[in-house]
Design an enzyme around this catalytic site. Structure first.
Site, PDB file in Angstrom:
ATOM      1  N   SER A  21      -5.744   2.486  15.528  1.00 24.65           N
ATOM      2  CA  SER A  21      -4.941   3.673  13.681  1.00 24.65           C
ATOM      3  C   SER A  21      -5.211   2.101  12.951  1.00 24.65           C
ATOM      4  CB  SER A  21      -3.741   3.121  13.757  1.00 24.65           C
ATOM      5  OG  SER A  21      -3.078   2.361  14.208  1.00 24.65           O
ATOM      6  N   TYR A 163       7.307 -11.495   9.095  1.00 25.95           N
ATOM      7  CA  TYR A 163       6.047 -11.286   9.310  1.00 25.95           C
ATOM      8  C   TYR A 163       4.729 -11.728   8.653  1.00 25.95           C
ATOM      9  CZ  TYR A 163       1.587  -7.970   7.943  1.00 25.95           C
ATOM     10  OH  TYR A 163       0.726  -7.463   7.674  1.00 25.95           O
TER      11      TYR A 163
END
Length: 264
Positions: A21, A163
């Protein structure tokens, strides 16, 4: 007129991780159009990887699918052997697979989410890149690696300690491995995308409020697309970037050039 160096990707064998995706799927479609033969990795999104596979075939590309959960680092060696064997070797590796973790430090005081994020976003690309480089050296061939990083590796904001740390680390590894492997003809570069709507974020980012909030801060005035990230990846893999290694290409519509993230 000679062939463009950007057209020299035909029949190149490329492994794309996280191709089920989002940006990975966009990369796959662009590289398929350019004639690459693709090894498409996924973890759990079997429906998504089948769509990417179908899209690649519809574009006239060749592809095979290989599954692996990158949280299991011990499985990476066997995964890479399978990926290398699909087309009897690889010319390029795109480390795209990753997880986006949004959590404040006080919500993750023991760093469990932090550790999981670094495992998938940093340790796995490190090991895969090393396996790829070793295989290229053993085969006596050059190679190209593209690490899909993020603008959060350069400038970040609230909620993104895990992150941002993983992407800043990936940028650093990109430079170090480029220095180590340049003598063997192996190039290592990074791609730092800005805000690119994907399946999990599109419904939020495309609301009028969010579009205004983000796009007014970008000199380009709009979001990026997954296929634009694919075109940038194709450039980094191609001979057109033959003298480019150890660099991180920022493609973000000018967002961090302005240095003005929205407050979260």
């Amino acid at each position: 007129m000679g062939q463009s160096k950007m057209e020299g990707l035909k029949n190149k064998r490329i492994l794309i991780t996280g191709a089920s995706s989002g940006i990975g799927a966009g990369m796959a479609k662009v590289l398929a159009r350019k004639g690459c033969r693709l090894v498409l990795h996924y973890n759990a999104n079997s429906k998504g990887i089948q769509k990417t596979f179908s899209d690649v075939l519809a574009l006239g590309g060749a592809a095979e699918i290989v599954q692996c959960d990158f949280r299991n680092l011990e499985g990476l060696s066997e995964f890479f052997k399978q990926a290398w064997a699909v087309f009897n070797g690889l010319d390029g590796l795109v480390n795209n697979a990753g997880i986006v973790t949004k959590s404040t430090s006080v919500d993750d005081p023991f760093g469990r989410q932090f550790a999981d994020t670094l495992t998938v976003n940093l340790q796995a690309p490190y090991q895969l890149s090393t396996a790829f480089a070793q295989a290229c050296m053993a085969a006596g061939q050059p190679g190209a690696i593209v690490n899909n990083s993020s603008i959060h590796g350069q400038a970040t904001c609230e909620w993104f300690s895990a992150y941002a740390a993983s992407k800043a680390g990936l940028d650093a590894i990109t430079k170090v491995q480029a220095a180590e492997w340049g003598q063997y003809g192996i190039r290592v570069n990074g791609l730092a995308p800005g805000v690119v709507p994907v399946e999990r974020t599109e419904s939020i980012l495309t609301t009028p409020e969010m579009t205004r909030k983000w796009c007014e801060r970008m000199p380009a005035g709009r979001y990026g697309t997954t296929e634009e990230m694919g075109e940038a990846t194709a450039y980094l893999l191609s001979d057109a970037a033959g003298w480019m290694t150890g660099s991180v290409l920022t493609v973000d519509g000018g967002l961090i050039a302005r240095g003005n993230y929205p407050v979260r």
